[in-house]
Design an enzyme around this catalytic site. Structure first.
Site, mmCIF file in Angstrom:
data_model
loop_
_atom_site.group_PDB
_atom_site.id
_atom_site.type_symbol
_atom_site.label_atom_id
_atom_site.label_comp_id
_atom_site.label_asym_id
_atom_site.label_seq_id
_atom_site.Cartn_x
_atom_site.Cartn_y
_atom_site.Cartn_z
ATOM 1 N N GLU A 1 3.522 -5.967 7.390
ATOM 2 C CA GLU A 1 2.854 -4.892 8.118
ATOM 3 C C GLU A 1 3.311 -4.731 9.567
ATOM 4 O OE1 GLU A 1 -0.028 -5.841 4.754
ATOM 5 O OE2 GLU A 1 1.399 -6.917 6.024
ATOM 6 N N GLY B 1 -0.490 -5.190 0.854
ATOM 7 C CA GLY B 1 -1.715 -5.134 0.071
ATOM 8 C C GLY B 1 -1.600 -5.816 -1.270
ATOM 9 N N ALA C 1 0.841 -1.188 0.000
ATOM 10 C CA ALA C 1 0.000 0.000 0.000
ATOM 11 C C ALA C 1 0.879 1.242 0.000
ATOM 12 C CB ALA C 1 -0.922 -0.002 1.219
ATOM 13 N N GLU D 1 -2.191 -9.424 -0.536
ATOM 14 C CA GLU D 1 -3.611 -9.532 -0.184
ATOM 15 C C GLU D 1 -4.485 -9.489 -1.437
ATOM 16 O OE1 GLU D 1 -4.228 -7.700 4.192
ATOM 17 O OE2 GLU D 1 -3.217 -6.343 2.797
#
Length: 260
Positions: free
Chosen positions: A135, A112, A66, A115
Site C-alpha cells: 500500500e 487486502g 483491492a 489482510e
C-alpha cells in the site's frame, strides 16, 4: 444463494468459498466484500457447516489486492468509511466467526488479499504463493487490519519492514516467520486444507467456537484474555458436548459431538 463474484460449495460439512474474479486476479471490490460477508453470515448459521475453506479461483492469485479503481478519487471521509465498513463486515467478521476459517492461499495474496488471509484462523500457502502489503507504494497504508494483524503474526520488526518496503515474501519465508502455518504444492493445497478441516471436525464445535473467542480476546483492547478463557471454560461445563466428551473418554470410545 447466487453470487456474482464468489462461488460457494458445501460437501461433507466443509464449505469452500472461492473468490471468482480471475480476470482481475480476484481483487476485492465493494460487491465482492459484500458477497463474502453474506456468504460467511449464511454459513455461520448453517448446522451443516463445521469448517470453511477460503480460496481464490485459478492458479495465479488468492486475492491480488483491492480494486484500486474504485477508490482512487475518494475523499478523506470516504477513505475512513471504506476502511471502517470493510473491517466491520468482512475482516473483523471473519476473525470472530464461530466456525473455523482456513485460508488456502494460492498464488498472490497482496494488500487486502493478505489482510483477508490474516483474518482467517489458519493459513496454508501453495509453494508458488507470494505475500505482501504494497500500500505505501500507492501513497496509502493498509486499511483492512494489516498494520495490526501482521505484527501479531510475525512480530513488530518484520512487519515494519514488510510494510515500509512494500515488498513481497515467498511461501517459504512466510512459513519461516509464522505468517502461514503450512506450505504445500499447489496441486495439493485444497486437499491439504480439507485434511486439516477433517481433524477439526472430530472435536466439539461449541468448544472450538469458545476457543476462537478466547484466543481473539487477548488481542482486543479492553478485554482480559485470561478472564475470557476462565468464563468460556466454565460455560463448557454446561454443554452437551462436554457431557459427551467426558463420558466418551471414560467409556473409552469416540465422542459424537452435536455442537450443543
Amino acid at each position: 444463494m447466487n453470487y456474482e463474484n464468489i462461488l460457494v460449495n458445501t460437501e461433507n460439512n466443509i464449505a469452500t468459498i472461492t473468490i471468482n474474479r480471475p480476470t482481475k486476479l480476484n481483487a476485492l471490490n465493494k460487491l465482492t466484500i459484500e458477497e463474502l460477508h453474506q456468504a460467511f453470515q449464511e454459513l455461520e448459521k448453517s448446522y451443516d457447516v463445521r469448517v470453511i475453506i477460503l480460496t481464490g479461483s485459478g492458479e495465479k492469485a488468492f486475492v491480488a489486492g483491492a480494486d484500486i479503481a474504485e477508490f482512487a478519487n475518494f475523499s478523506v471521509e470516504e477513505g475512513v468509511q471504506l476502511a471502517a465498513q470493510g473491517q466491520d463486515i468482512l475482516f473483523n467478521f471473519v476473525e470472530n466467526l464461530k466456525i473455523p476459517v482456513i485460508a488456502a492461499v494460492n498464488g498472490f495474496a497482496l494488500g487486502g488479499g493478505l489482510e483477508l488471509a490474516m483474518a482467517c484462523h489458519i493459513r496454508v500457502a501453495s509453494d508458488n504463493a507470494k505475500m505482501g502489503l504494497p500500500e505505501v507504494s500507492l501513497g496509502v497504508i493498509p486499511g483492512y487490519g494489516g498494520t495490526q494483524r501482521l505484527p501479531q503474526l510475525i512480530g513488530k520488526g518484520r512487519a515494519m519492514e514488510m510494510i515500509m518496503t512494500a515488498g513481497m515474501v515467498n511461501a517459504e519465508e512466510a512459513h519461516r516467520t509464522g505468517l502461514v502455518n503450512h506450505v504445500v504444492p499447489q496441486a495439493e493445497l485444497l486437499s491439504f486444507c480439507n485434511g486439516i478441516a477433517q481433524k477439526i471436525m472430530k472435536n466439539s464445535p461449541v468448544a472450538i467456537s469458545m476457543a476462537i473467542n478466547a484466543v481473539n480476546a487477548n488481542f482486543k483492547e479492553g478485554e482480559n484474555g485470561f478472564q475470557t478463557e476462565i468464563k468460556s471454560f466454565g460455560k463448557c461445563f454446561g454443554t452437551e458436548d462436554f457431557k459427551e466428551g467426558t463420558t466418551a473418554f471414560i467409556e473409552k470410545r469416540k465422542a459424537v459431538f452435536t455442537g450443543e
